[in-house]
Scaffold this motif. Structure first.
Motif, PDB file in Angstrom:
ATOM      1  N   UNK A   1       0.827  -1.204   0.000  1.00 20.72           N
ATOM      2  CA  UNK A   1       0.000   0.000   0.000  1.00 20.72           C
ATOM      3  C   UNK A   1       0.866   1.261   0.000  1.00 20.72           C
ATOM      4  N   UNK A   2       0.195   2.376  -0.214  1.00 18.64           N
ATOM      5  CA  UNK A   2       0.870   3.645  -0.111  1.00 18.64           C
ATOM      6  C   UNK A   2       0.224   4.434   1.005  1.00 18.64           C
ATOM      7  N   UNK A   3       1.031   4.786   1.986  1.00 18.12           N
ATOM      8  CA  UNK A   3       0.509   5.616   3.057  1.00 18.12           C
ATOM      9  C   UNK A   3       1.024   7.026   2.843  1.00 18.12           C
ATOM     10  N   UNK A   4       0.123   7.965   2.841  1.00 17.70           N
ATOM     11  CA  UNK A   4       0.530   9.353   2.703  1.00 17.70           C
ATOM     12  C   UNK A   4       0.689   9.960   4.079  1.00 17.70           C
ATOM     13  N   UNK A   5       1.764  10.714   4.251  1.00 21.35           N
ATOM     14  CA  UNK A   5       1.979  11.394   5.518  1.00 21.35           C
ATOM     15  C   UNK A   5       1.975  12.888   5.206  1.00 21.35           C
ATOM     16  N   UNK A   6       0.971  13.582   5.716  1.00 23.10           N
ATOM     17  CA  UNK A   6       0.839  15.001   5.386  1.00 23.10           C
ATOM     18  C   UNK A   6       1.046  15.853   6.620  1.00 23.10           C
ATOM     19  N   UNK A   7       1.456  17.067   6.391  1.00 24.04           N
ATOM     20  CA  UNK A   7       1.627  17.990   7.496  1.00 24.04           C
ATOM     21  C   UNK A   7       2.411  19.170   7.006  1.00 24.04           C
ATOM     22  N   UNK A   8       2.356  20.260   7.757  1.00 21.49           N
ATOM     23  CA  UNK A   8       3.064  21.438   7.279  1.00 21.49           C
ATOM     24  C   UNK A   8       4.561  21.315   7.558  1.00 21.49           C
ATOM     25  N   UNK A   9       5.331  22.232   7.013  1.00 21.13           N
ATOM     26  CA  UNK A   9       6.775  22.201   7.207  1.00 21.13           C
ATOM     27  C   UNK A   9       7.095  22.238   8.693  1.00 21.13           C
ATOM     28  N   UNK A  10       8.043  21.408   9.086  1.00 23.60           N
ATOM     29  CA  UNK A  10       8.495  21.454  10.463  1.00 23.60           C
ATOM     30  C   UNK A  10       7.649  20.648  11.422  1.00 23.60           C
TER      31      UNK A  10
END
Lengths: 347, 308
Positions: free
Chosen positions: A63-72
């Motif tokens: 699978x592909x897990x996306x990890x999102x979040x802003x810089x830092x």
């Protein structure tokens, strides 16, 4: 940790049923703030940057897990900790059920064959003094491929990632950004890994090139049965490639969901704000209300207790509990988890 | 495409040929950028002349530089009243040929400069790599040691060392190397610190490369241009130091000719026979200037940050 494993077994019956390719539990990556020699000498307390603070993350095979979040927010730190490019301060990382954080160097080196990384900056990730053959051939050399086979293998890899074989003796500065990223991908693929961390692999590229690289990554996933951890701050990219998405805020995962679910109904206020910020081209129909967050994330240097999003939260429901009690990631069923008192009903 | 690659024993030769072609291309590229800087080329030519003088002194020098001729002391340069082409730059207080002494003096200066800088650079690269790469207490120890060495004035400590150890070539080298390594080590350390967290180093680590590979193959080649530039510029400094020590009688010992000691001896006759001190002074000036111009040209041509 127990929580992560429970998630695996619960999913085993219902969902895909694939064994976890990667699990990590309660991962913490703290960095001591550089104290002066003198300060240490006089016993000053060393403060830490808690870049990643107690993250649980499981990635299933294929699978592909996306990890999102802003810089830092600690995305890249998390990725690097998983590959042990940084040594996390606490927690565990299991690859195919095997704990890797305390593996001796020799075994870790062998395991690196299975887990690779694609970097964000195609200019910094290739040594300017080495040719494509040297760069892509390095992992092969380390894994003990005989010298005379390396050039042939590198040529194959170039073909796989769509670069002309005639470019094998060139230096990185003779390539464009997209081509360089292909070289980086060829290097990551050289040892036939099972698990690949893609750390913002397209955010440094032009939009037209982004699509090419993403398509390449998808094709390679099918061809080689790769498992991706796809890190990005670009939500449109992540929605395109990911099966599941984890949203990170200040060193924590605040929401976990299947991609469709997350986009259909973001639960955590931070996720809502993120999604509302995606630019749309729709003229008619309902225009989403844009949520503009106030302020900026608090510093990860010894953060205070309570919900980390408290200062910027716009929910009417927020109250003293939010300020004082750190919300846990609560399982809402159907692969959905969220760390918010208001949503989980723990106010 | 892959089938087209030879994986037979010929491969070794083909690889060498490719490597050579690569080197040639890089050299051509370097020369294009370097030759644009006229001053640097002039500096390089001056240094080259000095090096030729030093290397081939026995064949170039018209006279024995140490052979006195008391019947022909203080002979003026050829273009002055009473001068002759027998001694183009005149003779000194013992009647020795000035030109020959200056040519041989180049040999002394270059020898000291080259030996000191070679030692210092090797030691400096090693210290800088270790210090920057491993950090921690290793770094603290090496850096504080550097600070201590840098805190002493160069010449004063060199004089003290030479005074204690006594003159001699080995001691002279030692008195200059003992802290000359600090400069290259600082440069390398800085470059290592910068490169340590660059993604290509992480990439090497991610594929399981050992520290040794990362230090020597990934990081070090990227520090070479700075090291070469610094080494070149520091040669000039070392030559000046050698001249200073020789001037004070602590460097190269008579009768071996050295520019510094020639100036010291000629000083007494500066009003009657100015050429005794002036010509070796000009030799030092031109050499140091040439090296500096060359060094700065190299910096501009080699520094990847100025590229593109």
């Amino acid at each position: 940790m127990a929580e992560a494993q429970a998630a695996v077994s619960a999913r085993g019956g219902g969902g895909g049923g694939a064994p976890a390719a990667l699990e990590r539990g309660g991962l913490k990556a703290d960095f001591p703030l550089l104290a002066h020699f003198g300060e240490r000498l006089f016993g000053k307390k060393v403060r830490h940057v808690h870049a990643v603070d107690g993250v649980d993350l499981t990635v299933y095979r294929g699978e592909t897990v996306g990890l999102v979040g802003e810089s830092g927010c600690g995305k890249s730190t998390l990725a690097r900790s998983v590959l042990r490019l940084y040594q996390p301060t606490a927690g565990s990382v299991k690859f195919e059920g095997r704990e890797i954080l305390n593996l001796p160097p020799a075994e870790m080196r062998r395991l690196r064959k299975d887990m690779q990384i694609i970097f964000q900056d195609p200019f910094a990730s290739l040594n300017p003094r080495q040719t494509v053959e040297q760069i892509v051939g390095l992992p092969l050399r380390i894994q003990g491929v005989p010298k005379h086979e390396i050039r042939g293998r590198v040529l194959e890899l170039l073909e796989i990632v769509g670069l002309p074989p005639g470019h094998i003796d060139r230096f990185p500065h003779q390539f464009s950004g997209g081509q360089r990223q292909r070289i980086g991908i060829a290097r990551a693929l050289a040892v036939r890994p099972k698990f690949v961390v893609a750390d913002e692999p397209v955010s440094a590229l032009d939009v037209s090139i982004q699509a090419q690289i993403i398509n390449l990554l998808e094709r390679l996933q099918e061809e080689f049965g790769l498992t991706y951890l796809f890190i990005t701050h670009d939500l449109s990219v992540v929605s395109y490639v990911s099966d599941r998405i984890a949203v990170m805020y200040l060193g924590r995962i605040v929401e976990w969901a299947k991609t469709e679910d997350l986009f259909a109904e973001p639960l955590h206020p931070y996720t809502q704000a993120l999604l509302s910020a995606i630019p749309t081209v729709e003229r008619r129909g309902r225009r989403r209300e844009r949520i503009i967050l106030q302020g900026s994330p608090p510093t990860p240097i010894d953060p205070p207790g309570g919900c980390r999003f408290y200062e910027r939260c716009f929910l009417k429901e927020k109250n003293e509990t939010c300020r004082l009690v750190d919300p846990e990631l609560v399982d809402l069923g159907n692969g959905r988890k969220v760390a918010c008192h208001a949503v989980a009903g723990t106010l | 495409m892959a089938t087209a690659t030879p994986t037979t024993p010929v491969d070794g030769r083909a690889a060498r040929r490719r490597a050579w072609a690569r080197t040639r291309e890089q050299l051509a590229d370097f020369w294009r950028r370097f030759s644009k800087n006229r001053l640097a080329v002039v500096g390089g030519v001056v240094l080259l002349l000095v090096i030729i003088m030093g290397l081939f002194a026995p064949w170039i020098a018209p006279h024995d530089p140490t052979l006195p001729n008391f019947r022909n002391r203080f002979a003026p340069p050829a273009w002055m009243e009473g001068g002759s082409w027998e001694h183009p730059l005149g003779t000194d207080q013992l009647g020795r040929d000035m030109l020959s002494r200056i040519i041989w003096g180049a040999r002394a200066s270059l020898k000291v400069g080259a030996v000191v800088i070679s030692f210092a650079t090797v030691v400096g690269i090693f210290m800088g790599l270790v210090s920057g790469y491993y950090g921690g207490w290793v770094d603290v120890v090496i850096q504080r040691l550097s600070d201590i060495l840098l805190a002493f004035p160069y010449l004063v400590l060199a004089i003290a060392l030479m005074g204690v150890m006594g003159p001699g070539f080995g001691n002279l080298i030692l008195a200059l190397v003992y802290k000359e390594w600090v400069t290259p080590s600082r440069i390398v350390r800085g470059e290592v610190l910068a490169a340590k967290n660059v993604e290509y180093v992480e990439a090497a680590r991610a594929v399981g490369a050992r520290d040794r590979h990362i230090m020597w193959r990934e990081i070090l080649p990227n520090t070479f241009s700075s090291v070469i530039v610094v080494a070149t510029l520091r040669v000039a400094w070392v030559i000046l130091m050698e001249a200073s020590l020789s001037f004070l009688g602590l460097g190269v010992q008579p009768p071996e000719p050295a520019w510094g000691s020639m100036i010291a001896q000629g000083r007494e006759y500066i009003f009657s026979s100015w050429w005794l001190a002036t010509f070796p002074g000009i030799a030092i000036l031109l050499t140091v200037l040439g090296i500096n111009l060359l060094g700065e040209g190299l910096r501009d041509a080699l520094d990847p940050r100025l590229r593109e």
